[in-house]
Design an enzyme around this catalytic site. Structure first.
Site, PDB file in Angstrom:
ATOM      1  N   ASP A  24       0.873  -1.174   0.000  1.00 28.56           N
ATOM      2  CA  ASP A  24       0.000   0.000   0.000  1.00 28.56           C
ATOM      3  C   ASP A  24       0.907   1.220   0.000  1.00 28.56           C
ATOM      4  O   ASP A  24       1.534   1.543   1.014  1.00 28.56           O
ATOM      5  CB  ASP A  24      -0.894  -0.037   1.249  1.00 28.56           C
ATOM      6  CG  ASP A  24      -1.762   1.225   1.374  1.00 28.56           C
ATOM      7  OD1 ASP A  24      -1.698   2.094   0.470  1.00 28.56           O
ATOM      8  OD2 ASP A  24      -2.494   1.334   2.368  1.00 28.56           O
TER       9      ASP A  24
ATOM     10  N   LYS B 218       2.715  11.297  -3.205  1.00 29.09           N
ATOM     11  CA  LYS B 218       1.664  10.656  -3.994  1.00 29.09           C
ATOM     12  C   LYS B 218       0.755  11.683  -4.661  1.00 29.09           C
ATOM     13  O   LYS B 218       0.185  11.432  -5.719  1.00 29.09           O
ATOM     14  CB  LYS B 218       0.846   9.753  -3.074  1.00 29.09           C
ATOM     15  CG  LYS B 218      -0.135   8.827  -3.777  1.00 29.09           C
ATOM     16  CD  LYS B 218      -0.769   7.896  -2.757  1.00 29.09           C
ATOM     17  CE  LYS B 218      -1.768   6.957  -3.370  1.00 29.09           C
ATOM     18  NZ  LYS B 218      -2.312   6.028  -2.346  1.00 29.09           N
TER      19      LYS B 218
ATOM     20  N   GLU C  56      -7.429   0.435  -4.333  1.00 27.27           N
ATOM     21  CA  GLU C  56      -7.414   0.346  -2.868  1.00 27.27           C
ATOM     22  C   GLU C  56      -8.737  -0.135  -2.262  1.00 27.27           C
ATOM     23  O   GLU C  56      -8.728  -1.019  -1.406  1.00 27.27           O
ATOM     24  CB  GLU C  56      -6.991   1.693  -2.269  1.00 27.27           C
ATOM     25  CG  GLU C  56      -5.500   1.938  -2.465  1.00 27.27           C
ATOM     26  CD  GLU C  56      -5.081   3.391  -2.297  1.00 27.27           C
ATOM     27  OE1 GLU C  56      -5.890   4.194  -1.804  1.00 27.27           O
ATOM     28  OE2 GLU C  56      -3.940   3.707  -2.665  1.00 27.27           O
TER      29      GLU C  56
ATOM     30  N   ASP D 242     -13.267   5.297   1.340  1.00 22.02           N
ATOM     31  CA  ASP D 242     -11.822   5.316   1.579  1.00 22.02           C
ATOM     32  C   ASP D 242     -11.304   6.749   1.566  1.00 22.02           C
ATOM     33  O   ASP D 242     -11.148   7.354   0.509  1.00 22.02           O
ATOM     34  CB  ASP D 242     -11.136   4.466   0.486  1.00 22.02           C
ATOM     35  CG  ASP D 242      -9.624   4.416   0.635  1.00 22.02           C
ATOM     36  OD1 ASP D 242      -9.074   5.109   1.513  1.00 22.02           O
ATOM     37  OD2 ASP D 242      -8.986   3.688  -0.143  1.00 22.02           O
TER      38      ASP D 242
END
Lengths: 199, 622
Positions: free
Chosen positions: B25, B87, B186, B208
């Site tokens: 992850d 990210k 994800e 999420d």
């Protein structure tokens, strides 16, 4: 200089492209892939069961340990299965596909209707669509319009079924053209709903 | 481009030998690596016992100086060289980055079309390089902890990541020398992690909210098939934004002026983050920033982040509409991502869905756990018989047409892999070339969509306008990555492109970085490349022999069989003799071509027979 859409809306791309693109020579039609009869009536829930069973067998994840050539083929195969499933689950594309199999390329883009009643109805519905945002109760107006459009769309599907099973394909073709108008309207209603939310 | 496969040199691949694969992850704030051991997924801890690796890299003049917790220590003292939240930059252009405002206190440099580079004491660093460092650290951690070499990894990405962001992530893995088994969304990973415990059926929503991205996915679970019905979200909304809203308030309260230096920015942000985290447990915290001291209550904080949370709920509503599902059909809501610890988020989510959300698994590690399970299956350890993921693309893919409009070729939420084609024509007499401009997004105007690639189809025979038939095919693979082909049908002139988005790194750029990288000496790379081709050759021979034994007589003529047998023999011979990986690769390609028709006939026949004569009940029983 960018691309211009070809005047012939190519509805056969469904299987023919994938066929030409690489080796996957699907002589199978979309109904055959799921082992169901070529017909307007499709048991959608049953189709889903069949679809999942096929993907369990042919999805690229099943070929993660195979050679690259095999993996590429798996990607194409799974794409064909997805395409077949999408085509058969949507009433509009299923109707178009059925006609296509009878040799009628559903060139809806250049379709010109002479059906005066239908034209009037189109104009009225378009006006109603434009009026939604100006309405005091836009959500209510939207829901009313949607239920009108949906019920007409359903009626057209019934009409298609009758023409198709009676093999009066010219009439079936006209009905598909109308279905396309209504399908588009449903999309526009969805867009409108987004816009209303953003207000 | 050579994908580096990590495996013992000289070891031959044996079908039933256990392979080592991890789930990673790669998060905005923290990253994790996990693995399946004795059938159960678990996250891997470092020597200090930490499972979470802060996604932070510190650069000194010498290069990478620290990664993770240690790098975090430089956050305030050396902000310009301590890169966090990278990210948010992946696959982004300078304009996207500027839209994040002063959130990322680095000096950016835009050299070309590509991603902006970060100006550090070690020189210009690409976000892809920073991500590669984090990935490399995780892989080293896993290899040391498990005492094995890894065969591959599943890396998770937000479902709402676009093509450019996915490609950038894959590039980072390539740079780190990782064989990517799959880029996995994800929320889907989280569903797998939960699905194992629950074995449940029905429709679930995965909410999420991570450090930098928000995703909502609606999934249908049926007998081990995880089918994503729709996905939506915001790839630039996350816990970082909550922190900034709070930091902004703190700045005003403490009387600091608007133009902060990078160090002050970091101090504010850290205070905001700490306050936010404390307020999940208690109602009131004291905050001290430099000379200023004050307090923040949960209700004031909720007022600051209310609007951001409301944005996520709006996405939920839209995505459910896309999925054709109403709120009362949702049987479960799963919370993923550290930001879902916020009481306000929990409250709003449970109100909207009318359900108590599931959060029995740690929201920080649930994604990595799911990724490990999928990695274990893809690498071939576990028979995948009972589990399958059917994922979708988050944004429509289209092409520019006359007048700056986007014509959609593949619609959002189409199940992948997917392949679609559309025909286009020339609009001028004698036109011999055509620009194919590949776009991603759901808006009508080209300017409102993301430009992924532009390429030209040349050599169209001159004809009158409208006579040429150009078929453009978009194919999206199971990683969500796009491949575009254009072919003029009357002349068969073809042009194809593996879409390398304008915001990704160029192939040459990656190759250069790989060559520059210390860990891959030249010989080493050659050996790996050769080894990789040998494995591929073995796989191909095995596949072909199995296929021939089964179907040769029914699908091939005598002549075709001979031709294939010859090709296999040649490949086997070359496999033993050559030391040149390029030679072997060429031969593999040639044999692949020879066997293409056979492979296609087999696939065709097996699709046809897969369900033939079976009743629904039979099929359901499997």
């Amino acid at each position: 200089m960018v691309v211009e859409k070809a005047s012939t809306c190519d509805l056969e791309f469904a299987d023919s492209t994938i066929q030409s693109d690489k080796a996957l020579n699907t002589s199978n039609n979309f109904f055959e892939i799921f082992s169901i009869p070529v017909a307007w009536d499709v048991d959608i829930e049953g189709l889903k069961v069949r679809y999942r069973a096929l993907q369990k067998e042919f999805h690229p994840d099943r070929y993660a340990a195979s050679s690259d050539a095999q993996k590429r083929l798996a990607v194409q195969t799974a794409a064909v299965i997805n395409q077949a499933f999408d085509t058969l689950t949507s009433p509009l594309s299923r109707a178009q596909y059925l006609l296509e199999r009878k040799g009628i390329s559903a060139d809806q883009e250049s379709y010109v209707t002479t059906d005066g009643v239908f034209l009037m109805q189109q104009i009225e519905l378009r006006e109603a669509l434009g009026g939604v945002t100006r309405s005091d109760k836009p959500w209510l107006a939207l829901e009313r319009l949607r239920s009108t459009v949906e019920s007409t769309y359903q009626n057209l599907q019934n009409e298609f079924q009758q023409f198709y099973s009676a093999e009066t394909l010219d009439s079936a073709f006209n009905t598909v053209a109308k279905m396309q108008f209504f399908n588009k309207l449903l999309h526009e209603l969805e867009q409108l709903e987004y816009e209303l939310e953003d207000l | 481009m050579v994908l580096l496969q990590i495996s013992e040199p000289g070891q031959s691949p044996q079908p039933h030998q256990r392979k080592n694969a991890v789930g990673i992850d790669l998060g905005t704030t923290n990253s994790l690596v996990s693995v399946v051991r004795s059938g159960m997924p678990e996250t891997i801890a470092d020597q200090a016992g930490c499972h979470l690796l802060p996604s932070v890299v510190h650069y000194s003049t010498q290069g990478v100086d620290a990664v993770g917790q240690e790098a975090l220590g430089f956050n305030v003292s050396d902000p310009l060289n301590t890169i966090s939240s990278v990210k948010r930059l992946m696959g982004r252009g300078i304009n996207d980055v500027l839209m994040l405002g002063d959130q990322l206190p680095y000096a950016f440099q835009q050299l070309d079309e590509g991603m902006p580079k970060i100006d550090t004491v070690h020189g210009l660093i690409s976000p892809v390089q920073v991500s590669a460092e984090i990935l490399r650290t995780l892989v080293n951690l896993a290899e040391q902890s498990l005492d094995v070499m890894l065969d591959g990894a599943v890396i998770t990405v937000p479902a709402y990541f676009d093509e450019a962001q996915r490609q950038a992530t894959k590039d980072a893995a390539t740079l780190a020398g990782i064989k990517v088994l799959r880029l996995l969304n994800e929320p889907t990973a989280a569903a797998i992690a939960y699905g194992l415990d629950a074995e449940q059926e029905g429709i679930i929503a995965i909410y999420d909210l991570g450090g930098g991205t928000f995703d909502i996915s609606i999934l249908q679970l049926t007998r081990g098939v995880f089918e994503v019905l729709a996905t939506g979200g915001d790839s630039a909304l996350g816990g970082d934004d909550l922190d900034h809203a709070i930091a902004q308030w703190l700045r005003v309260q403490s009387g600091m002026n608007e133009s902060l230096n990078p160090m002050e920015q970091r101090i504010l942000l850290e205070a905001a983050k700490a306050a936010k985290e404390e307020l999940t447990e208690i109602d009131h915290v004291n905050v001290a920033i430099l000379e200023w001291e004050g307090s923040l209550t949960r209700s004031v904080m909720n007022g600051l982040i209310d609007d951001l949370v409301a944005r996520t709920i709006r996405s939920c509503r839209r995505t459910m509409r896309d999925a054709g599902v109403s709120v009362d059909e949702i049987q479960n809501v799963v919370l993923v991502g550290g930001s879902t610890r916020s009481p306000l988020v929990r409250d709003k989510v449970s109100k909207f869905f009318g359900l108590q959300p599931m959060c029995s698994l740690d929201p920080d590690s649930v994604v990595a756990l799911g990724a490990a399970i999928q990695a274990d299956i893809l690498v071939g350890n576990k028979s995948a018989g009972d589990m399958l993921l059917l994922d979708v693309i988050p944004l429509s893919l289209g092409i520019e047409t006359m007048g700056g409009l986007t014509e959609k070729i593949i619609h959002r939420n189409a199940t992948i892999p997917v392949s679609k084609a559309q025909e286009f024509t020339t609009f001028k007499d004698g036109q011999t070339a055509m620009v194919i401009h590949v776009l991603q997004g759901d808006r009508e105007l080209v300017d409102d969509c993301r430009s992924l690639a532009k390429f030209e189809l040349r050599g169209i025979p001159p004809m009158v306008a409208g006579a040429a038939k150009i078929r453009v095919t978009y194919q999206v693979d199971a990683d969500g990555l796009l491949n575009v082909t254009a072919r003029e049908l009357t002349s068969n002139v073809e042009s194809r492109i593996e879409v390398k988005p304008s915001y990704g790194l160029g192939e040459t750029e990656i190759t250069k970085m790989l060559q520059d990288s210390f860990s891959y000496a030249r010989d080493d790379m050659q050996a790996r490349a050769l080894r990789e081709q040998q494995v591929e050759a073995d796989r191909m021979v095995e596949d072909l022999l199995t296929a021939l034994a089964k179907d040769a007589t029914s699908l091939l003529s005598e002549e075709e069989i001979q031709c294939l047998n010859l090709a296999i023999a040649e490949l086997q011979k070359l496999r033993l003799e050559t030391t040149e990986h390029r030679v072997l690769a060429r031969k593999i390609e040639a044999v692949g071509k020879t066997s293409e028709t056979f492979a296609a006939r087999r696939m065709d026949a097996s699709i046809k027979s897969a369900l033939a004569g079976r009743s629904l009940e039979d099929i359901e029983r499997g």
